[in-house]
Write a protein that holds these residues in place. Structure first.
Motif, PDB file in Angstrom:
ATOM      1  N   ASP A  81      49.162 -34.942  14.244  1.00 27.65           N
ATOM      2  CA  ASP A  81      48.058 -34.294  13.553  1.00 27.65           C
ATOM      3  C   ASP A  81      46.758 -34.883  14.078  1.00 27.65           C
ATOM      4  OD1 ASP A  81      47.955 -36.808  12.424  1.00 27.65           O
ATOM      5  OD2 ASP A  81      48.673 -36.165  10.455  1.00 27.65           O
ATOM      6  N   PRO A  83      44.208 -36.607  12.595  1.00 26.03           N
ATOM      7  CA  PRO A  83      43.917 -38.020  12.298  1.00 26.03           C
ATOM      8  C   PRO A  83      44.767 -38.979  13.138  1.00 26.03           C
ATOM      9  CG  PRO A  83      44.061 -36.755  10.269  1.00 26.03           C
ATOM     10  CD  PRO A  83      44.534 -35.851  11.361  1.00 26.03           C
ATOM     11  N   GLY A  84      46.061 -38.653  13.304  1.00 23.86           N
ATOM     12  CA  GLY A  84      46.907 -39.521  14.112  1.00 23.86           C
ATOM     13  C   GLY A  84      46.498 -39.525  15.573  1.00 23.86           C
ATOM     14  N   THR A  86      43.449 -38.952  16.779  1.00 24.64           N
ATOM     15  CA  THR A  86      42.199 -39.691  16.968  1.00 24.64           C
ATOM     16  C   THR A  86      42.414 -41.196  16.803  1.00 24.64           C
ATOM     17  OG1 THR A  86      41.633 -39.266  14.642  1.00 24.64           O
ATOM     18  CG2 THR A  86      40.736 -37.762  16.285  1.00 24.64           C
ATOM     19  N   ALA A  87      43.314 -41.614  15.925  1.00 23.80           N
ATOM     20  CA  ALA A  87      43.609 -43.046  15.788  1.00 23.80           C
ATOM     21  C   ALA A  87      44.271 -43.577  17.057  1.00 23.80           C
ATOM     22  CB  ALA A  87      44.516 -43.277  14.580  1.00 23.80           C
ATOM     23  N   ARG A  90      41.547 -43.846  19.630  1.00 22.97           N
ATOM     24  CA  ARG A  90      40.669 -44.971  19.335  1.00 22.97           C
ATOM     25  C   ARG A  90      41.232 -46.271  19.917  1.00 22.97           C
ATOM     26  NH1 ARG A  90      35.962 -45.104  18.516  1.00 22.97           N
ATOM     27  NH2 ARG A  90      36.270 -46.230  20.459  1.00 22.97           N
ATOM     28  N   ASP A 117      32.959 -41.864  19.447  1.00 17.64           N
ATOM     29  CA  ASP A 117      33.767 -41.346  18.355  1.00 17.64           C
ATOM     30  C   ASP A 117      34.922 -40.528  18.939  1.00 17.64           C
ATOM     31  OD1 ASP A 117      34.868 -40.214  16.107  1.00 17.64           O
ATOM     32  OD2 ASP A 117      33.153 -38.915  15.656  1.00 17.64           O
ATOM     33  N   ALA A 119      37.026 -38.519  17.621  1.00 14.17           N
ATOM     34  CA  ALA A 119      37.143 -37.157  17.100  1.00 14.17           C
ATOM     35  C   ALA A 119      36.279 -36.189  17.887  1.00 14.17           C
ATOM     36  CB  ALA A 119      36.769 -37.130  15.622  1.00 14.17           C
TER      37      ALA A 119
END
Length: 461
Positions: A81, A83-84, A86-87, A90, A117, A119
């Protein structure tokens, strides 16, 4: 190599390239003999650094650095997904400094971890998931072209990800990286790191990646010091002599940068019989104590000599590309986990005058004479010639170093042949024709999908 070193074995990229089998690597690996790790600069990998040698070559004598990128497509694991994703990104951005860098008038500037960033670097695109259809090929071409256009080294946009989100199944991820931040070997670091970071994210843990041994910033500073060493500077006359004699162009005319574009090239693929391939890779190199690259170089030199018969004196200057991770130049350096553009090129003048070209091409004894000569002329270059920007790469050194070598480069003629820059490389100013990539990491997914062929996007200039 990183895992081997963590286990106390001294291995280098050069060892891996020279030892072609596991048994040979086992014999070459020794314990507790590696030099002390190279001390990092203040700030580690963050701060200012000079352009890598190949980047300066492209900036000063090539087509420039705009839209110079590499890209590939990965199969994503189920359950990814935003969030996962982008983490995961990062963690990779924080570990590999050059992905955060931006181009300046003086080189590159790397900010501390925490930017940019992640995202903002990911674009989500709905996709039916029919990976074998023509619609997928058209979508990929369009998104790849847009991703490369999005990259802007001066704005610090070194990376762009396009997530093709397919309903009911794993999607795919296009990863486009500016060439200033990646080369062919860097993908072998980045892909396993993406997989490892995702595994920890999926398990609900903080993604932690193994440390980088020597930062790109530290390496380029050390390389500049090596290039300024008196012994290297003393090699300048050799390179001036090598590049001074005129060389006839490959083909009927010199290349025209306005006409001869990536979009106008054709790729020619030739399949060789298994027996011939085996001879090129094994028996011939063994008989002449050479490498398979020497055999292929000899074939190229002979082909050019036959084509140019009566036009030149039998000499050909070939630009040879190398991986550039020559740790032996800087004791204690460890580049096994460092991402960046390390590639180097070296001009080599091959002279086969006096050899019966027709007999050599026909496979007679003259072919062996040509191979010996090519091998000897290549080995006659100074040690480390393919690694340091002072000695033959014709790539610009940092501006504070040795102005006379810069004058030598600017006065030299263009090199005649460049087998490492033939059409079809993924490094291009427009996206390449096929969404293939480097070898698969040892984690499920996060790996290139099966190869398929699609036409590159049209390009105008």
């Amino acid at each position: 190599m990183a895992r081997a070193r963590a286990g106390g074995l001294a291995l280098s990229p050069r060892t891996v390239f020279e030892c072609r089998t596991v048994a040979a690597l086992a014999r070459a690996a020794v314990r507790d003999t590696a030099p002390a790790p190279l001390a990092e600069l203040d700030g580690g990998g963050a701060g200012s650094l000079p352009l890598p040698p190949m980047a300066r070559l492209h900036a000063e004598r090539g087509p420039g650095l705009d839209r110079l990128a590499q890209w590939l497509v990965l199969e994503l694991p189920a359950g990814v997904d935003l969030p996962g994703l982008t983490a995961t990104l990062r963690a990779v951005l924080d570990r590999h400094d050059v992905l955060r860098s931006r181009l300046t008038d003086d080189g590159l500037l790397v900010p501390p971890p925490g930017t940019p960033d992640p995202a903002a670097l990911v674009k989500r695109v709905g996709c039916p998931g029919d990976w074998g259809g023509e619609d997928w090929g058209a979508l990929l071409r369009a998104e790849a072209a847009e991703a490369v256009r999005h990259l802007d080294a001066r704005a610090g946009r070194m990376l762009r990800l396009v997530w093709f989100d397919a309903p009911g199944g794993p999607g795919r991820l296009l990863v486009a990286v500016h060439h200033l931040a990646v080369d062919g070997m860097s993908w072998r670091v980045l892909l396993p790191d993406l997989a490892a970071a995702w595994s920890r994210v999926r398990a609900g843990r903080t993604p932690e990646l193994p440390p980088v041994g020597t930062s790109l910033r530290r390496w380029l500073r050390a390389l500049a010091d090596e290039a300024a060493r008196p012994g290297r500077v003393a090699e300048v006359p050799l390179w001036r002599e090598l590049l001074t004699p005129p060389v006839a162009p490959v083909g009927s005319r010199p290349l025209d940068p306005l006409r001869d574009l990536t979009a106008t090239t054709d790729t020619v693929r030739v399949e060789l019989p298994a027996g011939l391939t085996e001879a090129v890779l094994t028996s011939v190199p063994a008989a002449y104590r050479s490498g398979a690259d020497d055999v292929l170089l000899t074939a190229l030199v002979l082909a050019l000599a036959r084509q140019r018969r009566g036009v030149t004196d039998g000499a050909t200057v070939v630009r040879l590309e190398g991986h550039g991770r020559h740790e032996e130049l800087v004791p204690g350096a460890d580049l096994s986990r460092t991402a960046g553009w390390f590639t180097t090129v070296t001009p080599v003048r091959f002279d086969v005058s006096g050899i019966d070209i027709d007999a050599a091409v026909a496979g007679g004894a003259a072919a062996g004479d040509a191979l010996r000569r090519v091998k000897e002329q290549r080995r006659a270059l100074p040690e480390g010639a393919s690694a340091t920007p002072c000695c033959g790469t014709s790539t610009a050194r940092p501006r504070r170093c040795c102005a006379r070598t810069r004058r030598t480069r600017s006065a030299s003629t263009s090199w005649a042949a460049s087998p490492s820059h033939l059409p079809g490389r993924r490094t291009a100013r427009t996206p390449p024709p096929a969404p293939d990539g480097p070898r698969r990491p040892k984690a499920p997914n996060w790996s290139p999908p099966p190869r398929r062929t699609c036409r590159p996007p049209a390009r105008s200039n």
